[in-house]
Write a protein that holds these residues in place. Sequence first.
Motif, PDB file in Angstrom:
ATOM      1  N   VAL A   1      37.195  20.403  46.381  1.00  0.00           N
ATOM      2  CA  VAL A   1      36.321  19.963  45.293  1.00  0.00           C
ATOM      3  C   VAL A   1      35.222  20.981  45.010  1.00  0.00           C
ATOM      4  CG1 VAL A   1      34.656  18.205  44.610  1.00  0.00           C
ATOM      5  CG2 VAL A   1      36.797  17.526  45.708  1.00  0.00           C
ATOM      6  N   THR A   2      34.652  21.586  46.047  1.00  0.00           N
ATOM      7  CA  THR A   2      33.514  22.485  45.860  1.00  0.00           C
ATOM      8  C   THR A   2      33.786  23.593  44.848  1.00  0.00           C
ATOM      9  OG1 THR A   2      32.683  22.048  48.080  1.00  0.00           O
ATOM     10  CG2 THR A   2      31.961  24.083  47.019  1.00  0.00           C
ATOM     11  N   PRO A   3      34.923  24.291  44.926  1.00  0.00           N
ATOM     12  CA  PRO A   3      35.145  25.358  43.937  1.00  0.00           C
ATOM     13  C   PRO A   3      35.293  24.842  42.512  1.00  0.00           C
ATOM     14  CG  PRO A   3      36.487  25.696  45.887  1.00  0.00           C
ATOM     15  CD  PRO A   3      35.941  24.321  45.989  1.00  0.00           C
ATOM     16  N   MET A   4      35.747  23.599  42.353  1.00  0.00           N
ATOM     17  CA  MET A   4      35.785  23.033  41.010  1.00  0.00           C
ATOM     18  C   MET A   4      34.364  22.889  40.453  1.00  0.00           C
ATOM     19  SD  MET A   4      38.983  22.554  40.389  1.00  0.00           S
ATOM     20  CE  MET A   4      40.531  22.399  41.260  1.00  0.00           C
ATOM     21  N   LEU A   5      33.459  22.422  41.312  1.00  0.00           N
ATOM     22  CA  LEU A   5      32.062  22.332  40.900  1.00  0.00           C
ATOM     23  C   LEU A   5      31.485  23.719  40.636  1.00  0.00           C
ATOM     24  CD1 LEU A   5      30.899  19.622  43.468  1.00  0.00           C
ATOM     25  CD2 LEU A   5      31.376  19.294  41.041  1.00  0.00           C
ATOM     26  N   ALA A   6      31.915  24.702  41.432  1.00  0.00           N
ATOM     27  CA  ALA A   6      31.454  26.073  41.214  1.00  0.00           C
ATOM     28  C   ALA A   6      31.887  26.573  39.844  1.00  0.00           C
ATOM     29  CB  ALA A   6      31.997  26.983  42.316  1.00  0.00           C
ATOM     30  N   LEU A   7      33.127  26.266  39.457  1.00  0.00           N
ATOM     31  CA  LEU A   7      33.621  26.694  38.149  1.00  0.00           C
ATOM     32  C   LEU A   7      32.842  26.027  37.026  1.00  0.00           C
ATOM     33  CD1 LEU A   7      35.526  28.055  36.212  1.00  0.00           C
ATOM     34  CD2 LEU A   7      37.230  26.299  36.713  1.00  0.00           C
TER      35      LEU A   7
ATOM     36  N   ALA B   1      33.416  30.518  31.390  1.00  0.00           N
ATOM     37  CA  ALA B   1      33.595  31.461  32.483  1.00  0.00           C
ATOM     38  C   ALA B   1      34.832  31.033  33.247  1.00  0.00           C
ATOM     39  CB  ALA B   1      32.375  31.473  33.411  1.00  0.00           C
ATOM     40  N   PHE B   2      35.454  31.995  33.873  1.00  0.00           N
ATOM     41  CA  PHE B   2      36.649  31.649  34.634  1.00  0.00           C
ATOM     42  C   PHE B   2      36.750  32.545  35.857  1.00  0.00           C
ATOM     43  CE2 PHE B   2      41.110  30.820  35.519  1.00  0.00           C
ATOM     44  CZ  PHE B   2      41.146  29.457  35.287  1.00  0.00           C
ATOM     45  N   PRO B   3      37.216  31.990  36.983  1.00  0.00           N
ATOM     46  CA  PRO B   3      37.360  32.822  38.181  1.00  0.00           C
ATOM     47  C   PRO B   3      38.497  33.804  38.023  1.00  0.00           C
ATOM     48  CG  PRO B   3      38.174  30.616  38.590  1.00  0.00           C
ATOM     49  CD  PRO B   3      37.528  30.584  37.246  1.00  0.00           C
ATOM     50  N   LEU B   4      38.281  35.015  38.497  1.00  0.00           N
ATOM     51  CA  LEU B   4      39.325  36.023  38.449  1.00  0.00           C
ATOM     52  C   LEU B   4      40.478  35.611  39.351  1.00  0.00           C
ATOM     53  CD1 LEU B   4      36.872  37.613  37.330  1.00  0.00           C
ATOM     54  CD2 LEU B   4      37.843  39.627  38.389  1.00  0.00           C
ATOM     55  N   THR B   5      41.616  36.179  39.093  1.00  0.00           N
ATOM     56  CA  THR B   5      42.834  35.823  39.814  1.00  0.00           C
ATOM     57  C   THR B   5      43.167  36.901  40.833  1.00  0.00           C
ATOM     58  OG1 THR B   5      43.699  34.597  37.946  1.00  0.00           O
ATOM     59  CG2 THR B   5      45.293  35.347  39.569  1.00  0.00           C
ATOM     60  N   ALA B   6      43.563  36.453  42.001  1.00  0.00           N
ATOM     61  CA  ALA B   6      44.070  37.368  43.016  1.00  0.00           C
ATOM     62  C   ALA B   6      45.561  37.125  43.173  1.00  0.00           C
ATOM     63  CB  ALA B   6      43.380  37.139  44.351  1.00  0.00           C
ATOM     64  N   VAL B   7      46.327  38.197  43.258  1.00  0.00           N
ATOM     65  CA  VAL B   7      47.745  38.092  43.548  1.00  0.00           C
ATOM     66  C   VAL B   7      47.929  38.464  45.007  1.00  0.00           C
ATOM     67  CG1 VAL B   7      50.042  38.947  43.003  1.00  0.00           C
ATOM     68  CG2 VAL B   7      48.353  38.667  41.188  1.00  0.00           C
ATOM     69  N   LEU B   8      48.385  37.510  45.784  1.00  0.00           N
ATOM     70  CA  LEU B   8      48.513  37.707  47.224  1.00  0.00           C
ATOM     71  C   LEU B   8      49.970  37.953  47.567  1.00  0.00           C
ATOM     72  CD1 LEU B   8      46.159  34.807  48.333  1.00  0.00           C
ATOM     73  CD2 LEU B   8      45.580  37.157  47.772  1.00  0.00           C
ATOM     74  N   ASN B   9      50.275  39.148  48.040  1.00  0.00           N
ATOM     75  CA  ASN B   9      51.625  39.500  48.455  1.00  0.00           C
ATOM     76  C   ASN B   9      51.706  39.298  49.955  1.00  0.00           C
ATOM     77  OD1 ASN B   9      54.099  40.653  49.008  1.00  0.00           O
ATOM     78  ND2 ASN B   9      53.821  42.319  47.543  1.00  0.00           N
TER      79      ASN B   9
ATOM     80  N   CYS C   1      35.162  34.676  51.260  1.00  0.00           N
ATOM     81  CA  CYS C   1      34.611  33.609  50.428  1.00  0.00           C
ATOM     82  C   CYS C   1      33.867  34.132  49.212  1.00  0.00           C
ATOM     83  CB  CYS C   1      33.697  32.694  51.238  1.00  0.00           C
ATOM     84  SG  CYS C   1      33.441  31.092  50.459  1.00  0.00           S
ATOM     85  N   ASN C   2      34.208  35.336  48.745  1.00  0.00           N
ATOM     86  CA  ASN C   2      33.584  35.759  47.499  1.00  0.00           C
ATOM     87  C   ASN C   2      34.218  34.998  46.334  1.00  0.00           C
ATOM     88  OD1 ASN C   2      35.539  38.471  48.180  1.00  0.00           O
ATOM     89  ND2 ASN C   2      35.931  37.382  46.290  1.00  0.00           N
ATOM     90  N   ILE C   3      33.484  34.890  45.246  1.00  0.00           N
ATOM     91  CA  ILE C   3      34.006  34.264  44.040  1.00  0.00           C
ATOM     92  C   ILE C   3      33.756  35.220  42.889  1.00  0.00           C
ATOM     93  CG2 ILE C   3      31.861  32.984  43.592  1.00  0.00           C
ATOM     94  CD1 ILE C   3      33.795  30.716  42.529  1.00  0.00           C
ATOM     95  N   ALA C   4      34.790  35.493  42.125  1.00  0.00           N
ATOM     96  CA  ALA C   4      34.729  36.476  41.056  1.00  0.00           C
ATOM     97  C   ALA C   4      34.842  35.756  39.717  1.00  0.00           C
ATOM     98  CB  ALA C   4      35.858  37.487  41.208  1.00  0.00           C
ATOM     99  N   ILE C   5      33.943  36.088  38.802  1.00  0.00           N
ATOM    100  CA  ILE C   5      33.839  35.390  37.521  1.00  0.00           C
ATOM    101  C   ILE C   5      34.052  36.376  36.373  1.00  0.00           C
ATOM    102  CG2 ILE C   5      32.266  34.179  35.970  1.00  0.00           C
ATOM    103  CD1 ILE C   5      33.281  32.433  38.187  1.00  0.00           C
ATOM    104  N   SER C   6      34.810  35.942  35.370  1.00  0.00           N
ATOM    105  CA  SER C   6      35.039  36.731  34.167  1.00  0.00           C
ATOM    106  C   SER C   6      34.425  36.002  32.978  1.00  0.00           C
ATOM    107  CB  SER C   6      36.542  36.932  33.945  1.00  0.00           C
ATOM    108  OG  SER C   6      36.785  37.580  32.716  1.00  0.00           O
ATOM    109  N   VAL C   7      33.672  36.730  32.149  1.00  0.00           N
ATOM    110  CA  VAL C   7      33.106  36.178  30.916  1.00  0.00           C
ATOM    111  C   VAL C   7      33.397  37.149  29.782  1.00  0.00           C
ATOM    112  CG1 VAL C   7      31.273  34.922  32.117  1.00  0.00           C
ATOM    113  CG2 VAL C   7      30.851  37.260  31.304  1.00  0.00           C
ATOM    114  N   ARG C   8      33.188  36.669  28.548  1.00  0.00           N
ATOM    115  CA  ARG C   8      33.497  37.519  27.399  1.00  0.00           C
ATOM    116  C   ARG C   8      32.552  37.204  26.259  1.00  0.00           C
ATOM    117  NH1 ARG C   8      38.977  36.382  26.235  1.00  0.00           N
ATOM    118  NH2 ARG C   8      38.317  34.840  24.687  1.00  0.00           N
ATOM    119  N   GLN C   9      32.204  38.240  25.520  1.00  0.00           N
ATOM    120  CA  GLN C   9      31.429  38.098  24.291  1.00  0.00           C
ATOM    121  C   GLN C   9      31.904  39.167  23.326  1.00  0.00           C
ATOM    122  OE1 GLN C   9      29.456  35.703  23.540  1.00  0.00           O
ATOM    123  NE2 GLN C   9      28.793  36.426  21.534  1.00  0.00           N
ATOM    124  N   GLY C  10      32.604  38.762  22.262  1.00  0.00           N
ATOM    125  CA  GLY C  10      33.143  39.742  21.332  1.00  0.00           C
ATOM    126  C   GLY C  10      34.192  40.601  22.003  1.00  0.00           C
ATOM    127  N   GLU C  11      33.983  41.909  21.947  1.00  0.00           N
ATOM    128  CA  GLU C  11      34.924  42.846  22.545  1.00  0.00           C
ATOM    129  C   GLU C  11      34.565  43.198  23.986  1.00  0.00           C
ATOM    130  OE1 GLU C  11      37.705  43.842  21.069  1.00  0.00           O
ATOM    131  OE2 GLU C  11      37.159  42.540  19.390  1.00  0.00           O
TER     132      GLU C  11
END
Length: 459
Positions: free
Chosen positions: A94-100, A156-164, A331-341
């Motif tokens: 639940v915590t990361p949902m609240l973080a988002l 805002a959205f958390p960045l995605t990690a691809v775990l191999n 436990c880092n959290i990475a966030i992506s945001v956007r404004q225009g270009e």
Amino acid sequence: MARRGQAIALILALLVVFAALALWVADIGLTVMGRLRTQDGGDAAALAAARWQAAGLNLCGELNYIQAYMLADDRENAPAAQALHELRQRVGMVTPMLALQSASLVAARNGLEALPEAQSYLRMLARVAMPQGLYEGAEAELQEMLEHLAAQPLYAFPLTAVLNTSKNPTLLAEQDFYEAILARNWCWFWFNAYSFLQHYHDHRDFGAVPELRTEPFWGLRLGEWACSLESLLTLTPGLPEAIDRRAQALGHPPLPPPPPPPKAGEAPNPAREERELETLPPKAYPDRDPDELLIRWTTFDEAQWGEWEAMAPGVLPLAGTLKERYDYAGCNIAISVRQGETTWLAVAKPFGSLDEENPTTYRLVLGGFDAVRLIPVDAGDTDLRGMDVAWIDHLRNHVVPYAERGLLADGCRYCRALLLWGNPAFRQQAIDWLALYGNTCRRPRPGGKSDTGGVRYAH
């Protein structure tokens, strides 16, 4: 009179030039201000999310403390202590949902634009099966939370990690491989896949595709540790003292000593034995004696928590000295945001500073995370990617069919890259260029992701 007319014409021409210059400067200023506002909003969103991560870790640590007190006070509290494990799992989900939600709210208040593709991504994730080992009903609860989040605008959205998870990674899981093909970035192949480029024949050369897992960074990256009560409180060197020291630093009373084990020849307590057996999930630990009391604890994930190699001196252009008590990853959290270009990527994580001891010394989550910091994007504990629904869809649905049978999906950008890669003339063009100019290629320096944004400095 003629000269006066010439002067007027010259003045008018200069006024036009100055007006154009003023408009150009104003446009540049607006662009710069917009980029700065996007950076500030992204950084603030990442810090807001990291505060929730810290709160989740501290709550899991508090529940571990409670379990330690219960067990030290009376072995017969074991079933109740075991019930805390489900609660800790809920906290981790639940915590990361609240973080988002918090990050999205902060980004919106900073005037950043909504990300409709983030809602599509959440709806897709709501259909993904949950990992094994969680409590009954966890999958339905997670899907309900994801659908609730997807029903509202996200800024805002958390960045995605691809775990191999394989020791033999495949290029099919590396987004840079596809981007190098589409951009004809031959230097990428010079440093990363030159031999593969020279000897490739068909899709079978990629080999078997290992398990690929995409994670949207909502997890607290916690693990599970099952152990006997005696091994935790008496046989693990230094751990009881660590629990005591940290608990008292947070205002808890001293941890009482564990009760002595039953004496030899002492009649067993049938009621206690029945309760102890209830703590063992069916077939969970086949190598254990079924009469041995096992307790589950919330621990740091070994694969993600530990020495922070990415922050070693000389690897990243850090501003200042990395404090020793902050020198660990996880436990880092990475966030992506956007404004225009402009797209901005920011990474933050919680830190603990209760004492001089590294929080991961004993793996047990003990709380005490009292600070959050921005960290360099390159120092994230996995390969971070901007939120890309098409990329995640390609990994989940297209990679395995291509590796096995060479099948490509219509309309997929990354499948088009593979189609281009399969053309021998395309690969020969790359080989010929590298034969002539490969020695001129230069590796990008660490922290060289400035085109897409990111925080370069920490602490």
